[in-house]
Scaffold this motif. Sequence first.
Motif, PDB file in Angstrom:
ATOM      1  N   GLY A  76      25.780  21.255   7.995  1.00  0.00           N
ATOM      2  CA  GLY A  76      25.743  22.325   7.012  1.00  0.00           C
ATOM      3  C   GLY A  76      24.965  23.501   7.560  1.00  0.00           C
ATOM      4  N   ASP A  77      23.986  23.968   6.774  1.00  0.00           N
ATOM      5  CA  ASP A  77      23.166  25.090   7.257  1.00  0.00           C
ATOM      6  C   ASP A  77      21.830  24.608   7.804  1.00  0.00           C
ATOM      7  OD1 ASP A  77      21.960  24.296   4.930  1.00  0.00           O
ATOM      8  OD2 ASP A  77      21.823  26.299   4.037  1.00  0.00           O
ATOM      9  N   SER A  78      21.741  23.310   8.117  1.00  0.00           N
ATOM     10  CA  SER A  78      20.514  22.737   8.661  1.00  0.00           C
ATOM     11  C   SER A  78      20.724  22.243  10.083  1.00  0.00           C
ATOM     12  CB  SER A  78      20.029  21.562   7.790  1.00  0.00           C
ATOM     13  OG  SER A  78      19.689  21.987   6.495  1.00  0.00           O
ATOM     14  N   PHE A 137      -0.361  18.306   6.489  1.00  0.00           N
ATOM     15  CA  PHE A 137       0.644  19.238   7.006  1.00  0.00           C
ATOM     16  C   PHE A 137       1.140  20.078   5.845  1.00  0.00           C
ATOM     17  CE2 PHE A 137       4.891  20.650   7.955  1.00  0.00           C
ATOM     18  CZ  PHE A 137       4.846  20.997   9.289  1.00  0.00           C
ATOM     19  N   PRO A 138       1.339  21.391   6.075  1.00  0.00           N
ATOM     20  CA  PRO A 138       1.168  22.154   7.320  1.00  0.00           C
ATOM     21  C   PRO A 138      -0.225  22.765   7.409  1.00  0.00           C
ATOM     22  CG  PRO A 138       2.211  23.529   5.670  1.00  0.00           C
ATOM     23  CD  PRO A 138       1.973  22.198   5.009  1.00  0.00           C
ATOM     24  N   ASP A 139      -0.518  23.375   8.566  1.00  0.00           N
ATOM     25  CA  ASP A 139      -1.791  24.082   8.697  1.00  0.00           C
ATOM     26  C   ASP A 139      -1.607  25.576   8.456  1.00  0.00           C
ATOM     27  OD1 ASP A 139      -0.627  25.014  11.035  1.00  0.00           O
ATOM     28  OD2 ASP A 139      -2.376  24.635  12.293  1.00  0.00           O
ATOM     29  N   ALA A 140      -0.356  25.983   8.184  1.00  0.00           N
ATOM     30  CA  ALA A 140      -0.021  27.354   7.821  1.00  0.00           C
ATOM     31  C   ALA A 140       1.284  27.299   7.017  1.00  0.00           C
ATOM     32  CB  ALA A 140       0.156  28.227   9.061  1.00  0.00           C
ATOM     33  N   PRO A 141       1.525  28.266   6.132  1.00  0.00           N
ATOM     34  CA  PRO A 141       2.764  28.237   5.342  1.00  0.00           C
ATOM     35  C   PRO A 141       3.999  28.115   6.224  1.00  0.00           C
ATOM     36  CG  PRO A 141       1.277  29.884   4.464  1.00  0.00           C
ATOM     37  CD  PRO A 141       0.646  29.388   5.749  1.00  0.00           C
ATOM     38  N   THR A 142       4.972  27.302   5.783  1.00  0.00           N
ATOM     39  CA  THR A 142       6.168  27.055   6.583  1.00  0.00           C
ATOM     40  C   THR A 142       7.415  27.050   5.702  1.00  0.00           C
ATOM     41  OG1 THR A 142       7.317  25.446   7.999  1.00  0.00           O
ATOM     42  CG2 THR A 142       5.644  24.573   6.496  1.00  0.00           C
ATOM     43  N   GLU A 143       8.037  28.193   5.573  1.00  0.00           N
ATOM     44  CA  GLU A 143       9.297  28.259   4.832  1.00  0.00           C
ATOM     45  C   GLU A 143      10.389  27.469   5.562  1.00  0.00           C
ATOM     46  OE1 GLU A 143       9.617  29.421   1.848  1.00  0.00           O
ATOM     47  OE2 GLU A 143       7.515  30.076   1.824  1.00  0.00           O
ATOM     48  N   ARG A 144      10.299  27.443   6.879  1.00  0.00           N
ATOM     49  CA  ARG A 144      11.258  26.672   7.670  1.00  0.00           C
ATOM     50  C   ARG A 144      11.159  25.190   7.315  1.00  0.00           C
ATOM     51  NH1 ARG A 144      10.989  24.480  13.023  1.00  0.00           N
ATOM     52  NH2 ARG A 144      13.029  24.390  14.026  1.00  0.00           N
ATOM     53  N   GLY A 145       9.917  24.696   7.135  1.00  0.00           N
ATOM     54  CA  GLY A 145       9.737  23.303   6.767  1.00  0.00           C
ATOM     55  C   GLY A 145      10.359  22.984   5.419  1.00  0.00           C
ATOM     56  N   HIS A 179      14.967  20.662   2.020  1.00  0.00           N
ATOM     57  CA  HIS A 179      16.131  20.881   1.170  1.00  0.00           C
ATOM     58  C   HIS A 179      17.403  20.375   1.843  1.00  0.00           C
ATOM     59  CE1 HIS A 179      13.948  24.372  -1.139  1.00  0.00           C
ATOM     60  NE2 HIS A 179      13.570  23.168  -1.528  1.00  0.00           N
ATOM     61  N   GLY A 180      17.490  20.579   3.152  1.00  0.00           N
ATOM     62  CA  GLY A 180      18.649  20.089   3.892  1.00  0.00           C
ATOM     63  C   GLY A 180      18.744  18.577   3.879  1.00  0.00           C
ATOM     64  N   LEU A 181      17.598  17.900   3.989  1.00  0.00           N
ATOM     65  CA  LEU A 181      17.586  16.440   3.927  1.00  0.00           C
ATOM     66  C   LEU A 181      18.000  15.952   2.543  1.00  0.00           C
ATOM     67  CD1 LEU A 181      14.303  15.669   5.903  1.00  0.00           C
ATOM     68  CD2 LEU A 181      16.640  15.247   6.681  1.00  0.00           C
ATOM     69  N   GLU A 182      17.528  16.624   1.502  1.00  0.00           N
ATOM     70  CA  GLU A 182      17.944  16.268   0.138  1.00  0.00           C
ATOM     71  C   GLU A 182      19.457  16.364  -0.006  1.00  0.00           C
ATOM     72  OE1 GLU A 182      16.115  17.506  -3.592  1.00  0.00           O
ATOM     73  OE2 GLU A 182      14.533  18.446  -2.395  1.00  0.00           O
ATOM     74  N   LYS A 183      20.016  17.440   0.486  1.00  0.00           N
ATOM     75  CA  LYS A 183      21.461  17.634   0.396  1.00  0.00           C
ATOM     76  C   LYS A 183      22.200  16.549   1.157  1.00  0.00           C
ATOM     77  CE  LYS A 183      25.088  21.101   1.082  1.00  0.00           C
ATOM     78  NZ  LYS A 183      25.392  22.488   1.581  1.00  0.00           N
ATOM     79  N   ALA A 184      21.660  16.152   2.314  1.00  0.00           N
ATOM     80  CA  ALA A 184      22.297  15.088   3.101  1.00  0.00           C
ATOM     81  C   ALA A 184      22.311  13.774   2.318  1.00  0.00           C
ATOM     82  CB  ALA A 184      21.568  14.922   4.431  1.00  0.00           C
ATOM     83  N   VAL A 185      21.224  13.470   1.604  1.00  0.00           N
ATOM     84  CA  VAL A 185      21.184  12.257   0.783  1.00  0.00           C
ATOM     85  C   VAL A 185      22.270  12.308  -0.280  1.00  0.00           C
ATOM     86  CG1 VAL A 185      19.818  10.990  -0.920  1.00  0.00           C
ATOM     87  CG2 VAL A 185      18.749  11.766   1.193  1.00  0.00           C
ATOM     88  N   GLN A 186      22.435  13.462  -0.910  1.00  0.00           N
ATOM     89  CA  GLN A 186      23.464  13.619  -1.933  1.00  0.00           C
ATOM     90  C   GLN A 186      24.865  13.407  -1.369  1.00  0.00           C
ATOM     91  OE1 GLN A 186      22.700  17.569  -3.370  1.00  0.00           O
ATOM     92  NE2 GLN A 186      20.737  17.015  -4.328  1.00  0.00           N
ATOM     93  N   GLU A 187      25.023  13.668  -0.073  1.00  0.00           N
ATOM     94  CA  GLU A 187      26.326  13.509   0.579  1.00  0.00           C
ATOM     95  C   GLU A 187      26.530  12.113   1.144  1.00  0.00           C
ATOM     96  OE1 GLU A 187      26.181  16.585   3.467  1.00  0.00           O
ATOM     97  OE2 GLU A 187      26.590  18.190   2.033  1.00  0.00           O
TER      98      GLU A 187
END
Length: 241
Positions: free
Chosen positions: A117-119, A155-163, A168-176
Amino acid sequence: MIYQHIKNGTFISRPNRFIAHVELEGQTVVCHVKNTGRCRELLIPGVKVILEYHPDAAAAGRKTEYDLIGVYKGGILINMDSQAPNRAAWEWLDAQESIPGLPGWAPDSLQREVTHGDSRFDLAFTLNEINGSGTRPAFMEVKGVTLETDGMAMFPDAPTERGIKHLHGLEKAVQEGYEAYVLFVIQMKGVHGFRPNDTTHPAFGDALRAAARAGVHVLAYDCTITPDTMTVDAPVAVILE
Protein backbone atom coordinates in the motif's frame (compact mmCIF):
# COMPACT_ATOMS: atom_id res chain seq x y z
CA MET A 1 26.07 -8.21 13.65
CA ILE A 2 29.75 -7.35 13.82
CA TYR A 3 31.72 -4.13 13.40
CA GLN A 4 35.30 -3.89 12.20
CA HIS A 5 38.24 -1.71 13.31
CA ILE A 6 36.81 -0.54 16.65
CA LYS A 7 38.41 2.36 18.55
CA ASN A 8 37.69 4.04 21.89
CA GLY A 9 37.39 7.81 22.15
CA THR A 10 36.05 10.65 24.29
CA PHE A 11 33.11 12.75 23.11
CA ILE A 12 33.75 16.48 22.77
CA SER A 13 30.82 18.05 20.89
CA ARG A 14 28.12 17.56 18.27
CA PRO A 15 27.93 20.58 15.96
CA ASN A 16 24.92 19.13 14.13
CA ARG A 17 22.88 15.94 13.86
CA PHE A 18 25.32 14.28 11.49
CA ILE A 19 28.79 14.82 12.92
CA ALA A 20 30.59 14.75 16.25
CA HIS A 21 34.02 15.82 17.42
CA VAL A 22 35.79 13.11 19.39
CA GLU A 23 39.18 12.96 21.09
CA LEU A 24 41.01 9.92 19.78
CA GLU A 25 44.58 9.08 20.71
CA GLY A 26 45.39 12.70 21.56
CA GLN A 27 43.80 14.20 18.45
CA THR A 28 40.36 15.60 17.62
CA VAL A 29 38.66 13.66 14.83
CA VAL A 30 35.40 14.28 13.01
CA CYS A 31 32.96 11.36 13.12
CA HIS A 32 29.73 10.57 11.36
CA VAL A 33 26.97 10.08 13.95
CA LYS A 34 24.93 7.04 12.89
CA ASN A 35 21.86 8.31 14.71
CA THR A 36 20.02 11.52 13.83
CA GLY A 37 17.97 11.46 17.05
CA ARG A 38 18.58 13.99 19.78
CA CYS A 39 20.55 11.64 22.09
CA ARG A 40 21.03 14.56 24.50
CA GLU A 41 21.12 12.28 27.52
CA LEU A 42 23.89 10.22 25.89
CA LEU A 43 26.26 12.55 24.07
CA ILE A 44 27.58 14.59 26.98
CA PRO A 45 31.08 16.09 26.80
CA GLY A 46 33.58 13.74 28.41
CA VAL A 47 31.70 10.46 27.98
CA LYS A 48 33.48 7.48 26.47
CA VAL A 49 32.35 6.53 22.97
CA ILE A 50 32.95 3.71 20.52
CA LEU A 51 34.04 4.45 16.96
CA GLU A 52 34.24 2.28 13.88
CA TYR A 53 37.25 3.19 11.74
CA HIS A 54 37.02 2.95 7.95
CA PRO A 55 40.55 2.69 6.53
CA ASP A 56 39.17 2.85 2.97
CA ALA A 57 37.14 6.02 3.60
CA ALA A 58 38.77 8.09 0.86
CA ALA A 59 38.44 5.39 -1.79
CA ALA A 60 34.79 4.85 -0.81
CA GLY A 61 34.02 8.54 -1.11
CA ARG A 62 33.30 8.98 2.60
CA LYS A 63 33.66 12.41 4.17
CA THR A 64 34.88 10.98 7.47
CA GLU A 65 37.01 8.00 8.49
CA TYR A 66 34.98 7.27 11.61
CA ASP A 67 31.43 6.38 12.61
CA LEU A 68 30.25 6.98 16.16
CA ILE A 69 28.36 3.78 17.01
CA GLY A 70 28.30 3.45 20.80
CA VAL A 71 28.42 5.37 24.05
CA TYR A 72 28.81 4.53 27.71
CA LYS A 73 26.07 5.79 30.02
CA GLY A 74 27.47 5.12 33.44
CA GLY A 75 28.41 1.46 33.34
CA ILE A 76 26.05 0.61 30.47
CA LEU A 77 27.28 0.38 26.89
CA ILE A 78 24.59 1.60 24.49
CA ASN A 79 24.75 0.97 20.77
CA MET A 80 23.43 4.10 19.03
CA ASP A 81 23.79 3.05 15.40
CA SER A 82 20.31 3.57 13.92
CA GLN A 83 21.05 1.02 11.18
CA ALA A 84 21.95 -1.74 13.65
CA PRO A 85 18.43 -2.68 14.85
CA ASN A 86 17.24 -3.75 11.39
CA ARG A 87 20.32 -5.87 10.82
CA ALA A 88 20.12 -7.44 14.27
CA ALA A 89 16.36 -8.01 13.95
CA TRP A 90 16.88 -9.87 10.68
CA GLU A 91 19.43 -12.18 12.29
CA TRP A 92 17.17 -12.71 15.31
CA LEU A 93 14.01 -13.42 13.32
CA ASP A 94 15.85 -15.73 10.93
CA ALA A 95 16.95 -17.83 13.92
CA GLN A 96 13.49 -18.16 15.53
CA GLU A 97 11.91 -21.61 15.56
CA SER A 98 8.54 -20.01 16.40
CA ILE A 99 7.35 -16.44 16.32
CA PRO A 100 6.79 -14.62 19.65
CA GLY A 101 3.15 -13.72 20.13
CA LEU A 102 1.92 -16.51 17.87
CA PRO A 103 3.09 -19.91 19.20
CA GLY A 104 3.02 -22.75 16.71
CA TRP A 105 4.05 -20.63 13.74
CA ALA A 106 7.58 -20.26 12.36
CA PRO A 107 8.94 -17.39 10.23
CA ASP A 108 10.32 -18.17 6.79
CA SER A 109 11.24 -16.43 3.51
CA LEU A 110 12.39 -13.15 5.04
CA GLN A 111 12.55 -10.05 2.86
CA ARG A 112 13.79 -6.54 3.58
CA GLU A 113 12.15 -3.19 2.82
CA VAL A 114 8.86 -4.38 1.34
CA THR A 115 6.24 -1.92 0.10
CA HIS A 116 2.59 -2.61 0.87
CA GLY A 117 0.00 0.00 0.00
CA ASP A 118 1.42 3.36 1.03
CA SER A 119 3.73 1.79 3.62
CA ARG A 120 7.25 0.41 3.40
CA PHE A 121 7.93 -2.13 6.13
CA ASP A 122 11.37 -3.16 7.38
CA LEU A 123 10.69 -6.90 7.15
CA ALA A 124 8.20 -9.14 5.41
CA PHE A 125 8.00 -12.91 5.87
CA THR A 126 5.79 -15.95 5.73
CA LEU A 127 4.59 -17.73 8.86
CA ASN A 128 4.36 -21.51 8.46
CA GLU A 129 2.26 -23.61 10.81
CA ILE A 130 4.67 -25.89 12.68
CA ASN A 131 2.28 -28.82 13.09
CA GLY A 132 0.17 -28.19 10.03
CA SER A 133 0.12 -26.85 6.51
CA GLY A 134 -1.20 -23.35 7.13
CA THR A 135 0.62 -20.19 6.07
CA ARG A 136 0.18 -16.53 6.98
CA PRO A 137 1.85 -13.48 5.43
CA ALA A 138 3.39 -11.06 7.92
CA PHE A 139 5.09 -7.68 8.21
CA MET A 140 7.40 -6.30 10.89
CA GLU A 141 8.46 -2.74 11.57
CA VAL A 142 11.66 -2.35 13.63
CA LYS A 143 12.37 0.57 15.96
CA GLY A 144 15.71 1.11 17.67
CA VAL A 145 15.58 2.34 21.28
CA THR A 146 18.44 4.23 22.95
CA LEU A 147 16.48 6.27 25.49
CA GLU A 148 16.48 4.93 29.07
CA THR A 149 15.42 6.49 32.37
CA ASP A 150 15.64 4.65 35.70
CA GLY A 151 15.69 1.28 33.97
CA MET A 152 12.73 2.02 31.69
CA ALA A 153 13.37 2.05 27.94
CA MET A 154 11.26 4.50 25.94
CA PHE A 155 10.56 5.42 22.33
CA PRO A 156 10.73 7.88 20.66
CA ASP A 157 13.30 10.38 21.90
CA ALA A 158 11.87 12.99 19.50
CA PRO A 159 8.48 13.36 17.76
CA THR A 160 8.11 10.91 14.87
CA GLU A 161 5.24 11.33 12.44
CA ARG A 162 6.91 8.67 10.31
CA GLY A 163 6.62 6.23 13.21
CA ILE A 164 2.90 6.92 13.51
CA LYS A 165 2.46 6.34 9.78
CA HIS A 166 4.15 2.93 10.13
CA LEU A 167 1.77 1.96 12.94
CA HIS A 168 -1.25 2.95 10.88
CA GLY A 169 0.12 0.87 8.02
CA LEU A 170 0.47 -2.16 10.29
CA GLU A 171 -3.12 -1.71 11.49
CA LYS A 172 -4.33 -1.66 7.91
CA ALA A 173 -2.33 -4.80 7.14
CA VAL A 174 -4.05 -6.61 10.04
CA GLN A 175 -7.43 -5.58 8.64
CA GLU A 176 -6.38 -7.11 5.31
CA GLY A 177 -5.55 -10.46 6.92
CA TYR A 178 -1.80 -10.10 7.57
CA GLU A 179 -0.01 -10.72 10.83
CA ALA A 180 1.77 -7.54 11.87
CA TYR A 181 4.53 -6.81 14.37
CA VAL A 182 6.37 -3.80 15.70
CA LEU A 183 9.65 -4.80 17.33
CA PHE A 184 11.39 -2.34 19.64
CA VAL A 185 15.07 -3.28 19.69
CA ILE A 186 16.48 -1.86 22.93
CA GLN A 187 20.12 -1.22 22.14
CA MET A 188 21.43 -1.99 25.63
CA LYS A 189 21.12 -4.31 28.63
CA GLY A 190 19.87 -3.45 32.10
CA VAL A 191 16.28 -2.31 31.48
CA HIS A 192 13.25 -3.82 33.18
CA GLY A 193 10.51 -2.54 30.89
CA PHE A 194 9.56 -0.60 27.77
CA ARG A 195 6.87 2.01 27.27
CA PRO A 196 6.04 4.68 24.70
CA ASN A 197 7.44 8.11 25.50
CA ASP A 198 4.14 9.91 25.98
CA THR A 199 5.87 12.98 27.38
CA THR A 200 7.83 13.63 24.20
CA HIS A 201 5.24 12.46 21.66
CA PRO A 202 1.83 11.52 23.12
CA ALA A 203 0.40 10.94 19.64
CA PHE A 204 2.86 8.10 19.07
CA GLY A 205 1.86 6.48 22.37
CA ASP A 206 -1.80 6.76 21.39
CA ALA A 207 -1.06 5.24 17.98
CA LEU A 208 0.89 2.36 19.54
CA ARG A 209 -1.93 1.54 21.94
CA ALA A 210 -4.47 1.70 19.11
CA ALA A 211 -2.32 -0.61 16.98
CA ALA A 212 -2.08 -3.13 19.82
CA ARG A 213 -5.87 -3.08 20.26
CA ALA A 214 -6.24 -3.64 16.52
CA GLY A 215 -4.14 -6.82 16.68
CA VAL A 216 -0.61 -5.60 15.95
CA HIS A 217 1.87 -7.59 18.05
CA VAL A 218 4.04 -5.22 20.11
CA LEU A 219 7.38 -6.76 21.09
CA ALA A 220 10.39 -5.34 22.94
CA TYR A 221 13.75 -7.09 23.27
CA ASP A 222 16.99 -5.97 24.83
CA CYS A 223 20.40 -6.61 23.27
CA THR A 224 23.74 -7.99 24.29
CA ILE A 225 26.20 -5.22 23.44
CA THR A 226 29.97 -5.33 23.09
CA PRO A 227 32.16 -2.68 21.46
CA ASP A 228 32.05 -4.57 18.15
CA THR A 229 28.77 -6.56 18.26
CA MET A 230 25.05 -6.21 18.90
CA THR A 231 22.76 -9.23 19.31
CA VAL A 232 19.03 -9.22 20.07
CA ASP A 233 18.69 -11.13 23.33
CA ALA A 234 15.79 -11.26 25.81
CA PRO A 235 12.16 -10.09 25.87
CA VAL A 236 11.35 -7.01 27.92
CA ALA A 237 7.94 -6.24 29.43
CA VAL A 238 5.87 -3.87 27.27
CA ILE A 239 3.86 -1.35 29.31
CA LEU A 240 1.23 0.42 27.25
CA GLU A 241 -1.25 1.69 29.85
